[in-house]
Motif scaffolding. Structure first.
Motif, PDB file in Angstrom:
ATOM      1  N   UNK A 152       0.842  -1.199   0.000  1.00 46.81           N
ATOM      2  CA  UNK A 152       0.000   0.000   0.000  1.00 46.81           C
ATOM      3  C   UNK A 152       0.881   1.254   0.000  1.00 46.81           C
ATOM      4  N   UNK A 153       1.977   1.218   0.748  1.00 44.69           N
ATOM      5  CA  UNK A 153       2.907   2.361   0.755  1.00 44.69           C
ATOM      6  C   UNK A 153       3.500   2.564  -0.638  1.00 44.69           C
ATOM      7  N   UNK A 154       3.714   1.474  -1.360  1.00 44.96           N
ATOM      8  CA  UNK A 154       4.214   1.575  -2.729  1.00 44.96           C
ATOM      9  C   UNK A 154       3.235   2.354  -3.602  1.00 44.96           C
ATOM     10  N   UNK A 155       1.937   2.138  -3.412  1.00 48.31           N
ATOM     11  CA  UNK A 155       0.935   2.894  -4.167  1.00 48.31           C
ATOM     12  C   UNK A 155       1.058   4.390  -3.882  1.00 48.31           C
ATOM     13  N   UNK A 156       1.183   4.739  -2.599  1.00 51.38           N
ATOM     14  CA  UNK A 156       1.316   6.153  -2.221  1.00 51.38           C
ATOM     15  C   UNK A 156       2.552   6.771  -2.876  1.00 51.38           C
ATOM     16  N   UNK A 157       3.656   6.024  -2.853  1.00 56.46           N
ATOM     17  CA  UNK A 157       4.908   6.523  -3.425  1.00 56.46           C
ATOM     18  C   UNK A 157       4.754   6.781  -4.918  1.00 56.46           C
ATOM     19  N   UNK A 158       4.091   5.862  -5.619  1.00 57.53           N
ATOM     20  CA  UNK A 158       3.927   6.014  -7.065  1.00 57.53           C
ATOM     21  C   UNK A 158       3.052   7.214  -7.402  1.00 57.53           C
ATOM     22  N   UNK A 159       1.985   7.437  -6.628  1.00 55.77           N
ATOM     23  CA  UNK A 159       1.123   8.594  -6.869  1.00 55.77           C
ATOM     24  C   UNK A 159       1.911   9.885  -6.642  1.00 55.77           C
ATOM     25  N   UNK A 160       2.724   9.907  -5.567  1.00 55.61           N
ATOM     26  CA  UNK A 160       3.546  11.089  -5.302  1.00 55.61           C
ATOM     27  C   UNK A 160       4.518  11.349  -6.453  1.00 55.61           C
ATOM     28  N   UNK A 161       5.138  10.288  -6.946  1.00 55.85           N
ATOM     29  CA  UNK A 161       6.098  10.443  -8.034  1.00 55.85           C
ATOM     30  C   UNK A 161       5.410  10.882  -9.325  1.00 55.85           C
ATOM     31  N   UNK A 162       4.191  10.368  -9.561  1.00 61.43           N
ATOM     32  CA  UNK A 162       3.434  10.799 -10.748  1.00 61.43           C
ATOM     33  C   UNK A 162       3.136  12.289 -10.664  1.00 61.43           C
ATOM     34  N   UNK A 163       2.807  12.773  -9.453  1.00 60.99           N
ATOM     35  CA  UNK A 163       2.552  14.196  -9.274  1.00 60.99           C
ATOM     36  C   UNK A 163       3.780  15.035  -9.530  1.00 60.99           C
ATOM     37  N   UNK A 164       4.946  14.542  -9.131  1.00 61.20           N
ATOM     38  CA  UNK A 164       6.181  15.290  -9.345  1.00 61.20           C
ATOM     39  C   UNK A 164       6.570  15.322 -10.825  1.00 61.20           C
ATOM     40  N   UNK A 165       6.295  14.207 -11.538  1.00 61.35           N
ATOM     41  CA  UNK A 165       6.661  14.145 -12.957  1.00 61.35           C
ATOM     42  C   UNK A 165       5.767  15.043 -13.805  1.00 61.35           C
ATOM     43  N   UNK A 166       4.446  14.955 -13.577  1.00 55.65           N
ATOM     44  CA  UNK A 166       3.515  15.863 -14.245  1.00 55.65           C
ATOM     45  C   UNK A 166       3.124  15.487 -15.652  1.00 55.65           C
ATOM     46  N   UNK A 167       3.930  14.751 -16.368  1.00 59.27           N
ATOM     47  CA  UNK A 167       3.645  14.385 -17.756  1.00 59.27           C
ATOM     48  C   UNK A 167       3.438  12.874 -17.829  1.00 59.27           C
ATOM     49  N   UNK A 168       2.302  12.467 -18.395  1.00 56.13           N
ATOM     50  CA  UNK A 168       1.933  11.052 -18.397  1.00 56.13           C
ATOM     51  C   UNK A 168       2.937  10.211 -19.168  1.00 56.13           C
ATOM     52  N   UNK A 169       3.293  10.642 -20.374  1.00 55.25           N
ATOM     53  CA  UNK A 169       4.213   9.846 -21.183  1.00 55.25           C
ATOM     54  C   UNK A 169       5.576   9.738 -20.512  1.00 55.25           C
ATOM     55  N   UNK A 170       6.025  10.823 -19.898  1.00 53.74           N
ATOM     56  CA  UNK A 170       7.325  10.799 -19.224  1.00 53.74           C
ATOM     57  C   UNK A 170       7.292   9.857 -18.021  1.00 53.74           C
ATOM     58  N   UNK A 171       6.161   9.847 -17.305  1.00 55.39           N
ATOM     59  CA  UNK A 171       6.048   8.977 -16.137  1.00 55.39           C
ATOM     60  C   UNK A 171       6.015   7.506 -16.557  1.00 55.39           C
ATOM     61  N   UNK A 172       5.263   7.203 -17.625  1.00 59.24           N
ATOM     62  CA  UNK A 172       5.211   5.827 -18.125  1.00 59.24           C
ATOM     63  C   UNK A 172       6.602   5.379 -18.565  1.00 59.24           C
ATOM     64  N   UNK A 173       7.295   6.257 -19.281  1.00 61.05           N
ATOM     65  CA  UNK A 173       8.637   5.916 -19.758  1.00 61.05           C
ATOM     66  C   UNK A 173       9.574   5.652 -18.586  1.00 61.05           C
ATOM     67  N   UNK A 174       9.408   6.427 -17.518  1.00 61.08           N
ATOM     68  CA  UNK A 174      10.250   6.262 -16.340  1.00 61.08           C
ATOM     69  C   UNK A 174      10.010   4.902 -15.690  1.00 61.08           C
ATOM     70  N   UNK A 175       8.726   4.501 -15.576  1.00 55.44           N
ATOM     71  CA  UNK A 175       8.392   3.228 -14.948  1.00 55.44           C
ATOM     72  C   UNK A 175       8.851   2.039 -15.787  1.00 55.44           C
ATOM     73  N   UNK A 176       8.960   2.232 -17.093  1.00 58.83           N
ATOM     74  CA  UNK A 176       9.270   1.111 -17.980  1.00 58.83           C
ATOM     75  C   UNK A 176      10.713   1.141 -18.483  1.00 58.83           C
ATOM     76  N   UNK A 177      11.498   2.078 -17.981  1.00 63.55           N
ATOM     77  CA  UNK A 177      12.865   2.210 -18.483  1.00 63.55           C
ATOM     78  C   UNK A 177      13.715   1.019 -18.047  1.00 63.55           C
ATOM     79  N   UNK A 178      14.337   0.306 -18.971  1.00 63.52           N
ATOM     80  CA  UNK A 178      15.182  -0.831 -18.588  1.00 63.52           C
ATOM     81  C   UNK A 178      16.454  -0.346 -17.904  1.00 63.52           C
ATOM     82  N   UNK A 179      16.847  -1.032 -16.867  1.00 65.80           N
ATOM     83  CA  UNK A 179      18.045  -0.647 -16.124  1.00 65.80           C
ATOM     84  C   UNK A 179      18.653  -1.909 -15.528  1.00 65.80           C
TER      85      UNK A 179
END
Length: 736
Positions: A506-533
């Motif tokens: 559940x804390x992971x959900x909160x963290x992701x919502x916070x990070x989405x708010x900081x990113x502000x751009x949907x495509x950029x946020x999706x790219x960040x979550x899916x970036x291979x590393x």
């Protein structure tokens, strides 16, 4: 070897048992090597001496250092872990015909397969429960439960009732019994059985005791605070009444209570098991400087179950600096400063209490292009199934064609779990991708499901159809809508086999919502979550505090030091005094990993900084350390003068300190105050709250606050109940 007077006293210990309390970085290995060489020099036969280390790496390190320091040709004693000792004892009892021969399960997949079979037998025809019970997280928790039964030598039903596991674990006791039957029938055993089976056999036949005792004169055991009940029983049985036991450890670093360890093992339980013992302190750390030593002493001071011992910095230690910073920007700034000083990122470690708290860190480092590595590769943010699915929901908002991709639909229908078998979800995903319509109620795809399963999956399909129309929404709002629509919080808590696992998800959900708010751009946020590393050897290490035990780094950054994250608690899982002390020990271990620099990071914003930050008195500690390195005659104002004076006296320093005056109206956090739901005793700042009359259910309390060197009564009320996280205002004639 150049040893301190305290180390020399341990080495020269005479007859009888000994208990050595060693602070973090106290040079235990050096001291114990010297102790072994001393015993050999005194004529103790190597075969009569046993050294026990906590794990294989510690054993190998000790063996190599012992061999390097021993005279050429010197025969050396056995150095073992408890598992290797149990393996040898199991072999002995098998040769004697006491135990039936069994093969050791060495691979995780072998144990998982056996537990899967035991779970199916325990649940029989309960198909819905069976599907969730076979999830990897639940099987992992079942494995932990089975191991804990054997570590604590406890009846399974009694232990299960005490642990308070999640809703989907009612079958655990039956599954344990089935697993035991399967192990016996197939001639197999687990690592836990290496101690459990010999102990059960020895307890069943007391006549065997004499056959396994009398072979040892000395036993030396490291990390004694982390041993469990089974290990302590085995040690007591092998030592008997003849062998002298030297236990070395630190009750302040007992952080494995979830594995059966307990701080009292190093305290009262040792003498209760073996009898009277000589106590030796190893108080000097060779790891860090005065500032961090003082911070560590302050951090653990509120614990009641602890040794009365200070950690003292050796004179030639690094001049460790301590600071507190906020958010990912504070983290990036600290790493930038470190690199600008010509230092490498692989000299730094970033510690988190739980892996969920590493998610914003990983995303921030990805955004900045800063290399990092994780101690567990499966914890990369983009590899978490829940994160992968949430990214998939957001992708669907931008790419409606994904509604026709059965693989993509299956991922979204399956996360978070709808408690439906995978093969049924696969068939449904194929149908929806082909028809783009929800099936008629009489279609077998639905008739095979329970009513609430059908409702859950239909709501999820309706959400998927809706998402392309919401593509203009900000990413945080869209992600929150997805989380609420799939009832993610409720499902994750129900699906978790352990309460803390559900809370972490559940804390992971909160963290992701916070990070989405900081990113502000949907495509950029999706790219960040899916970036291979991948792990980078030249990057900063990210690991948990538990994973950092026994290690050290020049730079340590402790992230996520927020109230409710560290210490970890929630409305559904409030802190007890015992749990708060365990969390405080974990914090103590975290901060004492640093050699040159410690940075504690909290998130700020809606997150309150952890109470542990305030308890460290880090600014006072840094000022005192700076003064010790320089000159100055004026007294230093500090929040806890008694502790600082005691530290200075132990060093032989005459630096003057005085009590800092707290300004009127300052809110001082209450710590360590609750037993059950009612207040019985508390400490805040340099004041205290105590019950002066009445019973705990209806107490009369008085609050006294230190000001100008004397305590002053500021409030007296009855009855009162202070809930976790509330504060007192010392200047007001009221409480709470």
């Amino acid at each position: 070897m150049r040893l301190t007077a305290e180390q020399q006293a341990v080495v020269a210990h005479g007859e009888g048992h000994a208990r050595v309390a060693a602070v973090a970085g106290a040079g235990k290995t050096t001291t114990l090597v010297a102790r072994v060489l001393h015993l050999l020099e005194c004529g103790v036969p190597p075969a009569r001496l046993l050294v026990l280390m906590f794990n294989r790496s510690a054993r190998e390190d000790f063996q190599s250092r012992l061999a390097a320091m021993a005279p050429s040709g010197q025969a050396l004693p056995d150095v073992r872990t408890f598992h290797s000792l149990g393996h040898r004892l199991t072999g002995t009892l098998t040769r004697w015909g006491v135990l039936a021969p069994r093969e050791l399960l060495t691979a995780d997949w072998q144990l998982e397969r056996l537990l899967r079979q035991a779970t199916l037998q325990a649940l029989e025809s309960a198909s819905e429960t069976r599907d969730s019970a076979l999830e990897s997280d639940t099987l992992e928790t079942l494995a932990h439960f089975c191991g804990l039964v054997k570590a604590e030598m406890a009846p399974p039903a009694e232990l299960y009732a005490r642990l308070g596991l999640g809703e989907e674990t009612d079958h655990f006791v039956a599954a344990f019994e089935h697993a035991e039957t399967l192990l016996a029938d197939q001639g197999l055993m687990t690592y836990s059985d290496l101690l459990y089976r010999p102990l059960r056999a020895l307890e069943a036949e007391p006549a065997l005791h004499a056959r396994v005792q009398g072979f040892l004169d000395h036993v030396i055991i490291d990390e004694y605070q982390d041993i469990n009940v089974a290990q302590q029983h085995l040690l007591a049985m092998l030592a008997g009444r003849e062998a002298a036991v030297m236990a070395v450890g630190d009750a302040n670093q007992c952080i494995y209570e979830w594995r059966g360890a307990h701080p009292d093992t190093m305290l009262e339980n040792f003498t209760a098991t073996f009898g009277a013992a000589r106590d030796y302190p190893l108080s000097t750390t060779f790891r860090h400087g005065h500032a961090l030593a003082l911070v560590a002493n302050h951090a653990i001071a509120a614990n009641r179950r602890r040794p009365d011992q200070l950690c003292l910095a050796a004179p030639r230690n690094p001049a460790t600096t301590v600071s507190v910073a906020q958010g990912t920007q504070g983290l990036i700034g600290e790493l930038g400063d470190w690199c600008r000083q010509g230092r490498r990122l692989d000299e730094a470690s970033l510690l988190v209490r739980s892996w969920a708290l590493s998610v914003p860190i990983q995303l921030a480092l990805l955004r900045e292009g800063i290399p990092f590595r994780l101690s567990r590769e499966d914890r990369f943010v983009f590899r978490l199934p829940l994160v992968e699915a949430l990214a998939g929901y957001l992708m669907l908002a931008r790419e409606p064609r994904l509604l026709q991709d059965p693989g993509h639909l299956l991922m979204l229908l399956a996360q978070p779990t709808p408690f439906v078998a995978r093969e049924r979800l696969t068939a449904l995903a194929v149908h929806l991708a082909e028809t783009q319509r929800w099936p008629e109620h009489h279609v077998p795809l639905l008739t095979e499901l329970r009513p609430h399963q059908r409702r859950t999956l239909k709501r999820r399909w309706m959400l998927l159809c809706e998402l392309p129309r919401l593509s203009a929404w900000p990413p945080a709002r869209l992600l929150q809508h997805v989380i609420e629509s799939v009832e993610a919080e409720k499902v994750l808590k129900r699906a978790a086999a352990r309460r803390d696992k559900g809370e972490e998800d559940v804390r992971l959900l909160d963290v992701l919502v916070e990070q989405a708010g900081e990113t502000g751009d949907l495509e950029a946020f999706i790219e960040l979550l899916r970036r291979p590393v991948q792990n980078r050897d030249d990057g900063v290490l990210i690991t948990t505090v538990h994973g950092a035990k026994g290690l050290e780094w020049p730079l340590v950054l402790l992230a996520g030091a927020n109230e409710e994250d560290f210490p970890h608690y929630s409305r559904d899982n409030p802190l007890t005094t015992a749990r708060l002390e365990e969390e405080r020990r974990l914090f103590y271990v975290a901060i004492t990993r640093a050699r040159e620099r410690l940075v504690v990071l909290h998130d700020g914003g809606d997150h309150r900084p952890s109470r542990f930050i305030g308890e460290t008195a880090w600014e006072d500690s840094q000022r005192v350390a700076d003064r010790l390195a320089g000159q100055g005659a004026t007294p230093i104002p500090v929040t806890y003068p008694d502790l600082v004076r005691r530290y200075l006296a132990a060093l032989g320093e005459t630096l003057s300190v005085e009590a800092a005056a707290l300004p009127a109206g300052v809110a001082v956090p209450v710590v360590d105050y609750r037993v059950g739901q009612r207040l019985t005793h508390a400490v805040f700042g340099e004041g205290e709250i105590s019950v002066v009359e009445g019973d705990p259910a209806n107490p009369v309390i008085e609050v006294r606050f230190r000001q100008a060197g004397r305590r002053r009564l500021i409030a007296r009320r009855a009855p009162i109940e202070l809930l976790e996280g509330e504060h007192l205002e010392p200047s007001a004639d009221r409480c709470g």
